[in-house]
Design a protein around this motif. Structure first.
Motif, PDB file in Angstrom:
ATOM      1  N   LYS A 420     -20.071 -12.945  18.931  1.00 21.90           N
ATOM      2  CA  LYS A 420     -20.141 -13.371  17.716  1.00 21.90           C
ATOM      3  C   LYS A 420     -19.784 -14.604  17.290  1.00 21.90           C
ATOM      4  O   LYS A 420     -20.471 -15.274  16.282  1.00 21.90           O
ATOM      5  N   THR A 424     -22.646 -15.946  14.509  1.00 20.75           N
ATOM      6  CA  THR A 424     -22.266 -16.583  13.217  1.00 20.75           C
ATOM      7  C   THR A 424     -22.804 -17.907  13.267  1.00 20.75           C
ATOM      8  O   THR A 424     -23.587 -18.313  11.995  1.00 20.75           O
ATOM      9  N   TYR A 468     -24.205  -7.578  17.487  1.00 19.54           N
ATOM     10  CA  TYR A 468     -23.225  -8.381  16.768  1.00 19.54           C
ATOM     11  C   TYR A 468     -23.983  -8.907  15.522  1.00 19.54           C
ATOM     12  O   TYR A 468     -25.040  -9.678  15.543  1.00 19.54           O
ATOM     13  N   ASP A 471     -20.642 -13.241  11.113  1.00 22.59           N
ATOM     14  CA  ASP A 471     -19.447 -13.336  10.528  1.00 22.59           C
ATOM     15  C   ASP A 471     -19.311 -14.318   9.570  1.00 22.59           C
ATOM     16  O   ASP A 471     -18.636 -15.325   9.642  1.00 22.59           O
TER      17      ASP A 471
END
Length: 494
Positions: A420, A424, A468, A471
């Motif tokens: 993640k 991101t 993934y 975010d």
């Protein structure tokens, strides 16, 4: 009907079968079960007997066929993946003259630097996309300088995969991709860098005949069949170094695509459509498996020595038996940034991407009143992820456009915090795919033969295990943590 793929590692030999109908994985065998030994008679040296690779390949192949009740006559052909940058030298009887100087041997560093200075930075970077470095040609030059009696007996020199193909077929053959990883391929001429061999005082006649990566490169002869248990006459259709082959295994073939691995060390392998480099001191650029004079496909390889080895060190030394899954779950209880606890994971030797900086790992901002063991776990995963992100920034500075990331199904990428963080900060989706180098080599051979129209078609049966996505809601938190880490990195380098 099947295709067989071999992965010639420095730890073990893997053999895998795939279906010629749809490319699906059938079965795999590995030998030895424990790691193959290396010889290091001097600090920084690493050698292996290439005949041991061949012996283990034969054992793995027979094991694969017998344990899975496979008729050898149903195997159509062979693909080979192998440990990169090694040197094998054979005499006129095609027997090794000395142990192979393998990828992690550093004896030829000074030799490569001398060649770089002799030929000139501009010509090396423009024509080779690299400095000669500690790669195959420099290792051969070292043999010439330090072991002249051995050099005089050399009939051909080759890479590890070339030697395996020799044992199978009796023919000395290599590829442009292999020569580029040995820093012997002139991208301007699209041919052997004979001018570099001349500068190194190496006879070009020692170079094997050159075939494309995807092509009929030889056929299993009577002795090769007898030793390996494979049928006589089947073709060798493909060979490539392990990192280009790992990318191929993940169907990473076009510009903007990235293949990443997170084992003991970490690798980011990006495909570029440009034959140029600004970061030749921090990354290496090689001809990808599908590179041609008409269609530029360069694999830009960035290696991070200190990745999984750091997390495994923490597990083995500090956790008293916790599993990686337990560590990851504890780390998830800690906020992004680990309350400012910061770890630099560079404790596994000199880091090329940091201009060969070698200062060891660092734990920074440790507060005895705040930080507990789970903070250490999260900071470790974040530190490794930040190293990957920093490496991708170096690749972007070298002209790489990051569009997608694929990774093998290894422990680091299965850790949500790790993936993640990378996803991101790079604003890229990460797909985790279950495959291996041996399977990829088998599929590449099938593609070269014509059983599949593309590598994408050959790998279509692979399922994406995990995905993934960035975010974006927490992007600022990730950025703040990364900036703290980068400040620590800059102080570390200075």
């Amino acid at each position: 009907m099947y295709w067989i793929g071999f992965d010639i590692g420095s730890s073990s030999i893997k053999a895998a079968l795939i279906s010629a109908d749809d490319g699906s994985f059938v079965c795999m065998a590995q030998y030895p079960e424990k790691e193959m030994s290396m010889t290091s008679i001097n600090p920084g040296w690493a050698e292996q007997d290439p005949e041991v690779w061949w012996k283990n390949l034969c054992i793995a192949t027979k094991k694969l066929l017998s344990e899975n009740n496979i008729d050898k006559n149903n195997i159509k052909g062979i693909g080979i993946s192998y440990q990169m940058h090694g040197l094998v030298v054979v005499d006129k009887d095609l027997n090794p003259l000395r142990p192979s100087i393998i990828w992690c041997d550093s004896r030829a560093v000074a030799t490569g630097e001398n060649l770089f200075q002799k030929v000139g930075k501009e010509k090396c970077v423009d024509h080779l996309l690299n400095s000669p470095g500690n790669f195959t040609l420099s290792k051969l030059k070292w043999v010439k300088d330090k072991e002249p009696d051995t050099y005089q007996k050399i009939h051909k020199f080759m890479l590890p995969g070339d030697f395996i193909a020799l044992r199978l077929s009796g023919k000395c053959v290599t590829t442009p991709s292999g020569l580029s990883e040995g820093i012997m391929w002139d991208f301007k001429k699209n041919d052997l860098a004979d001018w570099l061999l001349e500068a190194a005082e190496i006879d070009p006649k020692l170079v094997s005949k050159i075939f494309p990566s995807f092509s009929e490169q030889g056929y299993v002869n009577k002795q090769g069949a007898l030793d390996s248990g494979l049928p006589e006459g089947i073709p060798i259709m493909y060979r490539a170094g392990d990192q280009p082959n790992n990318a191929l295994s993940l169907n990473v073939m076009e510009p903007g695509q990235i293949a990443a691995t997170g084992g003991t060390s970490g690798v980011v392998y990006a495909i570029s459509g440009q034959e140029n480099t600004r970061e030749h001191t921090r990354i290496n650029s090689f001809a990808h498996t599908n590179h041609t004079a008409q269609k530029t496909r360069i694999g830009k390889l960035l290696c991070i020595n200190g990745t999984g080895i750091q997390y495994s060190w923490i597990k083995n030394e500090l956790t008293h038996g916790l599993s990686y899954n337990d560590m990851n779950q504890q780390a998830e209880t800690i906020p992004i940034g680990s309350n400012d606890l910061c770890i630099l994971p560079f404790g596994n030797g000199a880091e090329r991407m940091l201009e060969n900086c070698r200062k060891g790992s660092r734990i920074l901002n440790l507060n005895f009143n705040i930080h507990k063991t789970p903070h250490l776990f999260r900071a470790a995963l974040e530190g490794i992820a930040f190293a990957f992100v920093h490496g991708m920034e170096i690749l972007q500075n070298d002209g790489v456009d990051i569009q997608s990331i694929k990774a093998g199904n290894d422990n680091l990428f299965r850790a949500g915090i790790f993936s993640k963080t990378i996803s991101t900060l790079t604003k890229s989706r990460i797909d985790i795919v279950e495959t291996t180098g041996a399977v990829g080599a088998a599929r590449a051979a099938a593609y070269a033969f014509g059983d599949f129209a593309s590598i994408g078609e050959a790998t279509a049966s692979d399922a994406i295990q995990l995905t993934y996505e960035p975010d974006n809601q927490k992007l600022n938190e990730y950025k703040q943590a990364y900036e703290i880490w980068k400040r620590a990195l800059n102080e570390y380098i200075d």
